[in-house]
Structures are given as structure tokens and as C-alpha cells.
Design a protein around this motif. Structure first.
Motif, short mmCIF file in Angstrom:
data_model
loop_
_atom_site.label_atom_id
_atom_site.label_comp_id
_atom_site.label_asym_id
_atom_site.label_seq_id
_atom_site.Cartn_x
_atom_site.Cartn_y
_atom_site.Cartn_z
N GLN A 25 0.83 -1.20 0.00
CA GLN A 25 0.00 0.00 0.00
C GLN A 25 0.87 1.25 0.00
O GLN A 25 0.57 2.22 -0.70
CB GLN A 25 -0.93 0.01 1.23
CG GLN A 25 -1.99 -1.05 1.19
CD GLN A 25 -2.96 -0.84 0.04
OE1 GLN A 25 -3.35 0.27 -0.26
NE2 GLN A 25 -3.32 -1.92 -0.61
N LEU A 26 1.94 1.26 0.76
CA LEU A 26 2.84 2.41 0.78
C LEU A 26 3.54 2.58 -0.56
O LEU A 26 3.73 3.71 -1.04
CB LEU A 26 3.86 2.26 1.90
CG LEU A 26 3.33 2.44 3.32
CD1 LEU A 26 4.42 2.09 4.33
CD2 LEU A 26 2.85 3.87 3.52
N LYS A 27 3.93 1.47 -1.18
CA LYS A 27 4.62 1.55 -2.46
C LYS A 27 3.69 2.08 -3.54
O LYS A 27 4.08 2.90 -4.37
CB LYS A 27 5.12 0.16 -2.84
CG LYS A 27 6.32 0.17 -3.72
CD LYS A 27 7.15 -1.04 -3.38
CE LYS A 27 8.39 -1.17 -4.18
NZ LYS A 27 9.30 -0.09 -4.09
N ILE A 28 2.42 1.63 -3.54
CA ILE A 28 1.46 2.10 -4.53
C ILE A 28 1.12 3.56 -4.29
O ILE A 28 0.95 4.34 -5.23
CB ILE A 28 0.20 1.21 -4.50
CG1 ILE A 28 0.53 -0.18 -5.05
CG2 ILE A 28 -0.95 1.83 -5.27
CD1 ILE A 28 -0.57 -1.18 -4.89
N SER A 29 1.03 3.98 -3.04
CA SER A 29 0.63 5.35 -2.75
C SER A 29 1.71 6.36 -3.13
O SER A 29 1.42 7.55 -3.27
CB SER A 29 0.30 5.50 -1.27
OG SER A 29 1.48 5.38 -0.50
N LEU A 30 2.95 5.93 -3.32
CA LEU A 30 4.02 6.85 -3.70
C LEU A 30 4.07 7.12 -5.20
O LEU A 30 4.79 8.00 -5.64
CB LEU A 30 5.37 6.31 -3.23
CG LEU A 30 5.55 6.26 -1.72
CD1 LEU A 30 6.91 5.65 -1.38
CD2 LEU A 30 5.45 7.65 -1.13
N HIS A 31 3.29 6.37 -6.00
CA HIS A 31 3.28 6.59 -7.45
C HIS A 31 2.45 7.81 -7.79
O HIS A 31 1.44 8.10 -7.15
CB HIS A 31 2.70 5.37 -8.17
CG HIS A 31 3.67 4.24 -8.30
ND1 HIS A 31 4.71 4.26 -9.19
CD2 HIS A 31 3.75 3.07 -7.65
CE1 HIS A 31 5.40 3.15 -9.08
NE2 HIS A 31 4.83 2.40 -8.16
N ASN A 32 2.90 8.53 -8.81
CA ASN A 32 2.15 9.68 -9.29
C ASN A 32 1.34 9.26 -10.51
O ASN A 32 1.88 9.05 -11.59
CB ASN A 32 3.11 10.82 -9.68
CG ASN A 32 3.80 11.36 -8.46
OD1 ASN A 32 3.23 11.41 -7.38
ND2 ASN A 32 5.06 11.76 -8.61
N PHE A 33 0.04 9.15 -10.33
CA PHE A 33 -0.84 8.78 -11.41
C PHE A 33 -1.44 10.04 -12.02
O PHE A 33 -1.72 11.01 -11.31
CB PHE A 33 -1.96 7.86 -10.91
CG PHE A 33 -1.47 6.53 -10.43
CD1 PHE A 33 -1.07 5.57 -11.33
CD2 PHE A 33 -1.40 6.25 -9.08
CE1 PHE A 33 -0.62 4.34 -10.90
CE2 PHE A 33 -0.94 5.04 -8.63
CZ PHE A 33 -0.55 4.08 -9.55
N PRO A 34 -1.66 10.08 -13.35
CA PRO A 34 -2.27 11.27 -13.95
C PRO A 34 -3.71 11.44 -13.48
O PRO A 34 -4.47 10.47 -13.37
CB PRO A 34 -2.21 10.98 -15.45
CG PRO A 34 -2.03 9.51 -15.57
CD PRO A 34 -1.33 9.06 -14.32
#
Length: 67
Positions: A25-34
Motif C-alpha cells: 500500500q505504501l509503495k502504490i501510494s508513492l506513485h504519481n498517477f495522472p
């Protein structure tokens, strides 16, 4: 022969699963999605291949006349 104590296995497995879930969850939350994805226009281009300009026929060995 001593018996294997399996009482802490449930706690170990549960804490491992929870830790992996939190890390993902932490790894996914650090991604910048458009925020607003835009539609890209696709242009079809005709490529000129040398085998398209001339007539070819592939003969299978079984369809050739007997010699």
C-alpha cells in the motif's frame, strides 16, 4: 525426539501478511498517477513493404508436380 512447537506459526504468518500488505500500500501510494487521462489519437500509417508490391506465391512441397 522433541515435538515441533507450532503455536507461534499463526502469529508469524499473520504478521507477515499484514506487513506485506502495508508495504504494498505504501509503495502504490508513492506513485504519481495522472489525474485526467487524455485520449491519444492513433494515426494508422501505411508502410511500404517490398513484398507487398509484387505478386508472390508460396508453393508447398506437396503441391509441386512430380518429377
Amino acid at each position: 525426539m522433541p515435538q515441533l512447537d507450532t503455536s507461534p506459526w499463526f502469529i508469524t504468518a499473520l504478521s507477515t501478511v499484514i506487513t506485506l500488505f502495508i508495504m504494498m500500500q505504501l509503495k502504490i501510494s508513492l506513485h504519481n498517477f495522472p489525474q485526467t487521462p487524455s485520449i491519444k489519437s492513433i494515426k494508422l500509417t501505411k508502410s511500404n513493404n517490398p513484398w507487398e508490391s509484387k505478386w508472390t506465391k508460396i508453393y508447398s512441397p506437396l503441391s509441386l508436380p512430380q518429377q
